[in-house]
Design an enzyme around this catalytic site. Structure first.
Site, PDB file in Angstrom:
ATOM      1  N   PRO A  10     -13.850  14.246  19.909  1.00 27.66           N
ATOM      2  CG  PRO A  10     -14.206  15.156  22.010  1.00 27.66           C
ATOM      3  CD  PRO A  10     -13.792  13.887  21.325  1.00 27.66           C
ATOM      4  CG  ASN A  11     -14.746  19.956  19.358  1.00 33.07           C
ATOM      5  OD1 ASN A  11     -15.808  20.339  18.869  1.00 33.07           O
ATOM      6  ND2 ASN A  11     -14.560  19.843  20.654  1.00 33.07           N
ATOM      7  NE  ARG A  18     -10.421  21.988  18.066  1.00 35.18           N
ATOM      8  CZ  ARG A  18     -10.109  20.920  18.803  1.00 35.18           C
ATOM      9  NH1 ARG A  18      -9.828  19.772  18.218  1.00 35.18           N
ATOM     10  NH2 ARG A  18     -10.093  21.005  20.103  1.00 35.18           N
ATOM     11  CE1 TYR A  23      -5.395  20.613  18.576  1.00 33.46           C
ATOM     12  CE2 TYR A  23      -6.881  22.493  18.336  1.00 33.46           C
ATOM     13  CZ  TYR A  23      -6.306  21.506  19.118  1.00 33.46           C
ATOM     14  OH  TYR A  23      -6.632  21.405  20.449  1.00 33.46           O
ATOM     15  CG  ASN A  79      -6.381  13.380  18.742  1.00 31.63           C
ATOM     16  OD1 ASN A  79      -6.695  13.702  19.894  1.00 31.63           O
ATOM     17  ND2 ASN A  79      -5.936  14.249  17.860  1.00 31.63           N
ATOM     18  CB  ALA A  82     -11.803  17.870  25.130  1.00 32.34           C
ATOM     19  CD  GLU A 103      -2.729   9.962  25.685  1.00 29.73           C
ATOM     20  OE1 GLU A 103      -2.372   9.095  26.508  1.00 29.73           O
ATOM     21  OE2 GLU A 103      -2.931  11.146  25.998  1.00 29.73           O
ATOM     22  CG  HIS A 105      -2.728  14.357  22.521  1.00 28.47           C
ATOM     23  ND1 HIS A 105      -4.094  14.406  22.648  1.00 28.47           N
ATOM     24  CD2 HIS A 105      -2.287  13.496  23.468  1.00 28.47           C
ATOM     25  CE1 HIS A 105      -4.468  13.634  23.648  1.00 28.47           C
ATOM     26  NE2 HIS A 105      -3.391  13.055  24.158  1.00 28.47           N
ATOM     27  NE  ARG A 112      -3.129  23.665  23.106  1.00 28.92           N
ATOM     28  CZ  ARG A 112      -4.232  23.164  22.543  1.00 28.92           C
ATOM     29  NH1 ARG A 112      -4.237  21.912  22.093  1.00 28.92           N
ATOM     30  NH2 ARG A 112      -5.305  23.916  22.425  1.00 28.92           N
ATOM     31  NE  ARG A 116      -5.816  22.721  25.559  1.00 28.64           N
ATOM     32  CZ  ARG A 116      -7.057  22.611  25.051  1.00 28.64           C
ATOM     33  NH1 ARG A 116      -7.554  21.425  24.766  1.00 28.64           N
ATOM     34  NH2 ARG A 116      -7.795  23.680  24.813  1.00 28.64           N
TER      35      ARG A 116
END
Ligand code: DQA
Length: 149
Positions: A10-11, A18, A23, A79, A82, A103, A105, A112, A116
């Site tokens: 998502p996103n 964003r 990012y 990735n 969330a 995985e 990120h 952060r 998270r």
């Protein structure tokens, strides 16, 4: 030629606009180009996808498990956005499908917010790459080349 499946949750379709301080300025299309180059270097084909929907991501991990078992897929760079921090369903999908998952990120999630810091994916993943910006996607594809059953 085996394929590398790069899944974005998502996103991540908003990359480029964003929170660029977190990012970066590159778009998801830029990331796809970067992945295509990394896959060419490793001798992989690329299947690059994004969804905002948890169940769609579960379906794609299950599909990846079948392709991995058939010998056509090297593995998955994932990735999960969330959903990393919330999704038992994605944990179960990775475990149940048997496909190796790296995985990924873009940001260093441990530097952060505390919410998270926990990942439901990490215990089911083959390895984790985080904090290197979008360059981490290429690192993850390189890592996939070294993954053995
Ligand atoms: C992310 C980190 C997650 O915490 C966040 O929800 C994202 C992106 C990253 O790539 O840094 O959507 O996975």
């Amino acid at each position: 030629m085996k394929t590398a499946l790069v899944l974005n949750g998502p996103n991540l379709n908003l990359l480029g606009t964003r929170e660029p301080a977190v990012y970066g300025a590159q778009t998801l299309a830029d990331v796809e180009t970067l992945c295509r180059q990394a896959c060419a270097t490793q001798g992989f084909g690329l299947d690059f996808r994004q969804s905002n929907h948890e169940g769609v991501l579960v379906d794609w991990i299950q599909e990846a498990g079948r392709a991995y078992a058939a010998g056509t897929l090297a593995g998955v760079v994932f990735n999960a956005g969330a959903y990393t921090h919330t999704s038992v369903a994605l944990h179960d999908a990775i475990k149940g499908s048997g496909v190796p998952v790296i995985e990924l990120h873009i940001s260093n999630v441990h530097a952060r917010e505390p919410f998270r810091h926990h990942s439901y994916l990490s215990p089911a993943a083959r390895g984790v790459i985080l904090g290197f910006g979008v360059a981490g996607y290429a690192l993850a594809i390189t890592a996939l080349a070294g993954v053995t059953a």
